[in-house]
Motif scaffolding. Structure first.
Motif, mmCIF file in Angstrom:
data_model
loop_
_atom_site.group_PDB
_atom_site.id
_atom_site.type_symbol
_atom_site.label_atom_id
_atom_site.label_comp_id
_atom_site.label_asym_id
_atom_site.label_seq_id
_atom_site.Cartn_x
_atom_site.Cartn_y
_atom_site.Cartn_z
ATOM 1 N N ASP A 119 13.118 16.853 -8.803
ATOM 2 C CA ASP A 119 12.455 18.107 -8.468
ATOM 3 C C ASP A 119 13.452 18.979 -7.704
ATOM 4 O O ASP A 119 14.645 18.735 -7.747
ATOM 5 N N ASN A 120 12.979 19.983 -7.027
ATOM 6 C CA ASN A 120 13.874 20.879 -6.304
ATOM 7 C C ASN A 120 14.612 20.185 -5.172
ATOM 8 O O ASN A 120 15.619 20.695 -4.670
ATOM 9 N N ALA A 121 14.120 19.000 -4.773
ATOM 10 C CA ALA A 121 14.756 18.247 -3.695
ATOM 11 C C ALA A 121 15.821 17.290 -4.205
ATOM 12 O O ALA A 121 16.464 16.597 -3.418
ATOM 13 N N GLY A 122 16.003 17.207 -5.516
ATOM 14 C CA GLY A 122 17.015 16.331 -6.079
ATOM 15 C C GLY A 122 16.423 15.174 -6.863
ATOM 16 O O GLY A 122 15.233 15.134 -7.160
ATOM 17 N N MET A 123 17.274 14.214 -7.196
ATOM 18 C CA MET A 123 16.897 13.091 -8.047
ATOM 19 C C MET A 123 16.436 11.901 -7.198
ATOM 20 O O MET A 123 17.168 11.415 -6.355
ATOM 21 N N ARG A 124 15.205 11.468 -7.443
ATOM 22 C CA ARG A 124 14.650 10.314 -6.728
ATOM 23 C C ARG A 124 14.781 9.060 -7.588
ATOM 24 O O ARG A 124 14.416 9.060 -8.768
ATOM 25 N N ASP A 125 15.251 8.000 -6.979
ATOM 26 C CA ASP A 125 15.323 6.700 -7.624
ATOM 27 C C ASP A 125 13.935 6.063 -7.553
ATOM 28 O O ASP A 125 13.411 5.814 -6.470
ATOM 29 N N LEU A 126 13.336 5.782 -8.719
ATOM 30 C CA LEU A 126 11.985 5.208 -8.734
ATOM 31 C C LEU A 126 11.998 3.694 -8.602
ATOM 32 O O LEU A 126 10.938 3.077 -8.476
ATOM 33 N N GLY A 127 13.175 3.090 -8.653
ATOM 34 C CA GLY A 127 13.260 1.656 -8.457
ATOM 35 C C GLY A 127 12.788 0.849 -9.653
ATOM 36 O O GLY A 127 12.638 1.371 -10.769
ATOM 37 N N THR A 128 12.531 -0.426 -9.425
ATOM 38 C CA THR A 128 12.097 -1.346 -10.479
ATOM 39 C C THR A 128 10.971 -2.214 -9.934
ATOM 40 O O THR A 128 10.485 -2.007 -8.816
ATOM 41 N N LEU A 129 10.593 -3.208 -10.705
ATOM 42 C CA LEU A 129 9.591 -4.186 -10.267
ATOM 43 C C LEU A 129 10.250 -5.501 -9.879
ATOM 44 O O LEU A 129 9.646 -6.566 -9.967
ATOM 45 N N GLY A 130 11.515 -5.406 -9.461
ATOM 46 C CA GLY A 130 12.251 -6.594 -9.033
ATOM 47 C C GLY A 130 13.418 -6.933 -9.915
ATOM 48 O O GLY A 130 14.252 -7.781 -9.565
ATOM 49 N N GLY A 131 13.518 -6.282 -11.079
ATOM 50 C CA GLY A 131 14.633 -6.507 -11.976
ATOM 51 C C GLY A 131 15.712 -5.457 -11.767
ATOM 52 O O GLY A 131 15.781 -4.822 -10.714
ATOM 53 N N ASN A 132 16.549 -5.250 -12.781
ATOM 54 C CA ASN A 132 17.629 -4.284 -12.615
ATOM 55 C C ASN A 132 17.521 -3.090 -13.553
ATOM 56 O O ASN A 132 18.498 -2.367 -13.736
ATOM 57 N N ALA A 133 16.323 -2.837 -14.120
ATOM 58 C CA ALA A 133 16.190 -1.690 -15.014
ATOM 59 C C ALA A 133 14.759 -1.163 -15.030
ATOM 60 O O ALA A 133 13.791 -1.920 -14.881
ATOM 61 N N SER A 134 14.657 0.155 -15.199
ATOM 62 C CA SER A 134 13.378 0.821 -15.428
ATOM 63 C C SER A 134 13.641 2.107 -16.190
ATOM 64 O O SER A 134 14.746 2.660 -16.132
ATOM 65 N N TYR A 135 12.618 2.582 -16.908
ATOM 66 C CA TYR A 135 12.773 3.753 -17.769
ATOM 67 C C TYR A 135 11.522 4.609 -17.683
ATOM 68 O O TYR A 135 10.405 4.109 -17.873
ATOM 69 N N ALA A 136 11.679 5.910 -17.417
ATOM 70 C CA ALA A 136 10.559 6.853 -17.406
ATOM 71 C C ALA A 136 10.439 7.492 -18.777
ATOM 72 O O ALA A 136 11.414 8.016 -19.309
ATOM 73 N N LEU A 137 9.224 7.455 -19.360
ATOM 74 C CA LEU A 137 9.022 7.905 -20.729
ATOM 75 C C LEU A 137 8.105 9.110 -20.864
ATOM 76 O O LEU A 137 8.123 9.778 -21.896
ATOM 77 N N ALA A 138 7.306 9.410 -19.851
ATOM 78 C CA ALA A 138 6.380 10.545 -19.956
ATOM 79 C C ALA A 138 5.962 10.985 -18.570
ATOM 80 O O ALA A 138 6.060 10.231 -17.591
#
Length: 345
Positions: A119-138
């Motif tokens: 957003d206007n404040a920059g890029m936020r890391d949404l993290g994971t559920l304990g692994g090393n990858a996550s992907y935002a799709l919508a």
């Protein structure tokens, strides 16, 4: 430039379309058709770029390469804006909200791939559920983001929800038995996706108010895959059968129904639905022995768009409908490239 790829999120009202084409050298180029002309969005000094999502204000999310050939997520608002990364080498924009917020995924400084919200404040890391990858799709219009994230040891992945209004950590939406992935969310916060049940079969789900509901299977069906949901809660996707048939479906919140095929053929797909419940996709036309673009409405069922378009140029075949806007405009793949259909008054 030739054009060939439009995501279901890549269309807006007034005949506006974004997507990805190829130039004479075969490089991927992000484009924006504003209803009058096609604009090459350019890159950050590299060769390739792709565009995925367009909002009603003409803002676009995607990615473009820099001079080193590394992809960076972008927000286009007349200017191609580099959104940066989460400290790593690359990032990829995938969804954009009506307010111009962008979601996607990025490499981190540790080399992991994490979903982000920008957003206007920059890029936020949404993290994971304990692994090393996550992907935002919508993402929806109120800042809720969905996708999937891996758990410890990357032994599983689950659908997640992130709400930018609270900034709380991503929420694990659970599964129907095994893995799960969220693919779309409407402005009411209803989420659709797909989950493998205990025996490995893929089932479509709708998540609402803390509960994941299995949309079920029609008699004799083997699996189901959800593709999209509109703000009225109508869900579309595809159902497969053991004999190889694939048929588009619609779920209205209560009832699951097939949308049929052209001429009783063995294949149809639904890829998108607009606010009025107009569904687009493709089906095999037995008479032509070829895939044709289709549209489905509750008032007239499934029809071949090739029979509905006035003054279709000779030799042009509408192969697949890729996206539909709320005013009825449809992005189509033809045998000669991409096109956009204007709705009749």
């Amino acid at each position: 430039m030739t054009y060939g790829e439009v995501d279901r999120r890549g269309i807006a009202t007034s005949m506006r379309v974004t997507g990805t084409g190829r130039d004479a050298a075969g490089n991927a180029r992000a484009f924006y058709y504003n209803g009058k002309e096609t604009i090459d969005l350019g890159t950050f000094g590299g060769r390739d770029a792709q565009a995925y999502s367009l909002n009603r204000c003409g803002q676009i999310a995607g990615w473009a390469q820099d001079k080193n050939g590394l992809a960076h997520a972008f927000h286009y608002d007349g200017t191609l804006n580099d959104l940066g990364t989460l400290g790593g080498t690359e990032s990829f924009g995938f969804a954009i909200s009506t307010c111009g917020k962008v979601a996607g995924w990025s490499r981190t400084s540790m080399g992991e791939t994490h979903a982000f919200y920008n957003d206007n404040a920059g890029m936020r890391d949404l993290g994971t559920l304990g692994g090393n990858a996550s992907y935002a799709l919508a993402m929806n219009g109120v800042g809720q983001v969905v996708g999937y994230a891996y758990g410890p040891g990357n032994n599983w992945y689950h659908a997640f929800l992130y709400d930018a209004r609270t900034g709380a950590p991503i929420q694990d939406l659970g599964t129907l038995g095994d893995t799960s992935m969220a693919v779309d969310i409407n402005d009411a916060g209803k989420i659709v996706g797909n989950s493998r049940v205990a025996d490995g079969v893929l089932n479509a789900f709708c998540w609402e108010a803390g509960t994941m509901h299995n949309l079920g299977l029609l008699p004799g069906a083997r699996s189901a895959e959800a593709r999209a949901i509109n703000d009225a809660g109508l869900i579309v996707g595809n159902m497969t059968y053991p004999d190889g048939r694939q048929v588009a479906f619609l779920h209205d919140g209560t009832t699951l129904r097939e949308l049929g095929t052209l001429g009783g053929s063995s294949r149809s797909t639904a890829v998108a639905i607009n606010g009025a419940g107009l569904v687009v996709g493709s089906s095999v036309n037995p008479a032509a022995n070829a895939e044709h673009a289709v549209v489905w409405s509750s008032s007239y069922g499934m029809v071949d768009l090739n029979t509905r378009v006035r003054n279709l140029p000779a030799g042009i075949v509408l192969v697949s409908a890729l996206a539909v806007a709320d005013d009825g405009g449809i992005a189509v793949l033809t045998n000669k490239g991409l096109g956009v259909l204007r709705p009749r008054n």
